[in-house]
Write a protein that holds these residues in place. Structure first.
Motif, PDB file in Angstrom:
ATOM      1  N   ASP A  59       0.901  -1.146   0.110  1.00  0.00           N
ATOM      2  CA  ASP A  59      -0.095   0.012   0.023  1.00  0.00           C
ATOM      3  C   ASP A  59       0.793   1.430   0.087  1.00  0.00           C
ATOM      4  O   ASP A  59       0.640   2.193  -0.811  1.00  0.00           O
ATOM      5  CB  ASP A  59      -0.859  -0.013   1.253  1.00  0.00           C
ATOM      6  CG  ASP A  59      -2.432  -0.657   0.924  1.00  0.00           C
ATOM      7  OD1 ASP A  59      -2.661  -0.860  -0.032  1.00  0.00           O
ATOM      8  OD2 ASP A  59      -2.892  -1.020   2.040  1.00  0.00           O
ATOM      9  N   GLU A  60       1.771   1.264   0.904  1.00  0.00           N
ATOM     10  CA  GLU A  60       2.690   2.580   0.952  1.00  0.00           C
ATOM     11  C   GLU A  60       3.474   2.616  -0.361  1.00  0.00           C
ATOM     12  O   GLU A  60       3.647   3.593  -0.819  1.00  0.00           O
ATOM     13  CB  GLU A  60       3.794   2.261   1.826  1.00  0.00           C
ATOM     14  CG  GLU A  60       3.232   2.421   3.551  1.00  0.00           C
ATOM     15  CD  GLU A  60       4.090   1.877   4.437  1.00  0.00           C
ATOM     16  OE1 GLU A  60       3.786   2.796   5.530  1.00  0.00           O
ATOM     17  OE2 GLU A  60       4.861   1.207   4.632  1.00  0.00           O
ATOM     18  N   HIS A  63       0.906   3.929  -3.027  1.00  0.00           N
ATOM     19  CA  HIS A  63       0.594   5.360  -2.360  1.00  0.00           C
ATOM     20  C   HIS A  63       1.723   5.921  -1.860  1.00  0.00           C
ATOM     21  O   HIS A  63       1.368   6.550  -0.743  1.00  0.00           O
ATOM     22  CB  HIS A  63      -0.777   5.378  -1.502  1.00  0.00           C
ATOM     23  CG  HIS A  63      -1.854   4.308  -2.148  1.00  0.00           C
ATOM     24  ND1 HIS A  63      -2.813   4.877  -3.209  1.00  0.00           N
ATOM     25  CD2 HIS A  63      -2.298   3.242  -1.847  1.00  0.00           C
ATOM     26  CE1 HIS A  63      -3.826   4.222  -3.415  1.00  0.00           C
ATOM     27  NE2 HIS A  63      -3.576   2.949  -2.596  1.00  0.00           N
ATOM     28  N   LEU A  68      -2.912   7.074   1.649  1.00  0.00           N
ATOM     29  CA  LEU A  68      -3.136   5.753   1.852  1.00  0.00           C
ATOM     30  C   LEU A  68      -4.769   5.720   1.995  1.00  0.00           C
ATOM     31  O   LEU A  68      -5.286   6.533   2.746  1.00  0.00           O
ATOM     32  CB  LEU A  68      -2.358   4.911   3.024  1.00  0.00           C
ATOM     33  CG  LEU A  68      -0.813   4.682   3.015  1.00  0.00           C
ATOM     34  CD1 LEU A  68      -0.329   4.403   4.033  1.00  0.00           C
ATOM     35  CD2 LEU A  68      -0.830   3.688   1.751  1.00  0.00           C
TER      36      LEU A  68
END
Length: 121
Positions: A59-60, A63, A68
């Motif tokens: 996710d990091e 994004h 996030l």
């Protein structure tokens, strides 16, 4: 930004060569370069290896700008709010939830029936 751009940003910040990341994910450098330039998609397994390499989550990595998606916390929601959130799920996910609820209710009814009948013995 796309994922390839995010990977390039992290790689350049740490002074890492494209070849090192390409080796990490088992890809020829020229194909890896296409990922950074947005000309080729990256597999989830390769994305996972890169995220682990940089010690961040997928996710990091996706994004990187810090935007996030936020987790939805259901515990403080009313029953109606929970139902509204469940309506946003796809049909298969809603079906799984209702099957779980049915299973719990059946288990509770069985317990109640058992306790009532055992107590009367």
């Amino acid at each position: 930004m796309n994922v390839g751009t995010n990977i390039r940003t992290l790689r350049e910040q740490r002074n890492i060569k494209q070849q090192e990341i390409a080796d990490l994910i088992g890809m020829h450098r020229s194909n890896y370069s296409k990922i950074e330039n947005g000309q080729r998609e990256i597999s989830v397994s390769a994305l996972d290896k890169i995220a682990r390499f940089f010690n961040i989550t997928i996710d990091e990595l996706v994004h990187l700008d810090g935007d996030l998606p936020q987790e939805v916390e259901i515990e403080d929601k009313t029953t109606m709010e929970q139902l509204k959130l469940m309506q946003e799920l796809d049909e298969e996910e809603r079906s799984m939830i209702f099957k779980m609820i049915d299973s719990f209710l059946t288990k509770k009814k069985f317990k109640d029936f058992f306790n009532k009948n055992v107590a009367s013995l």
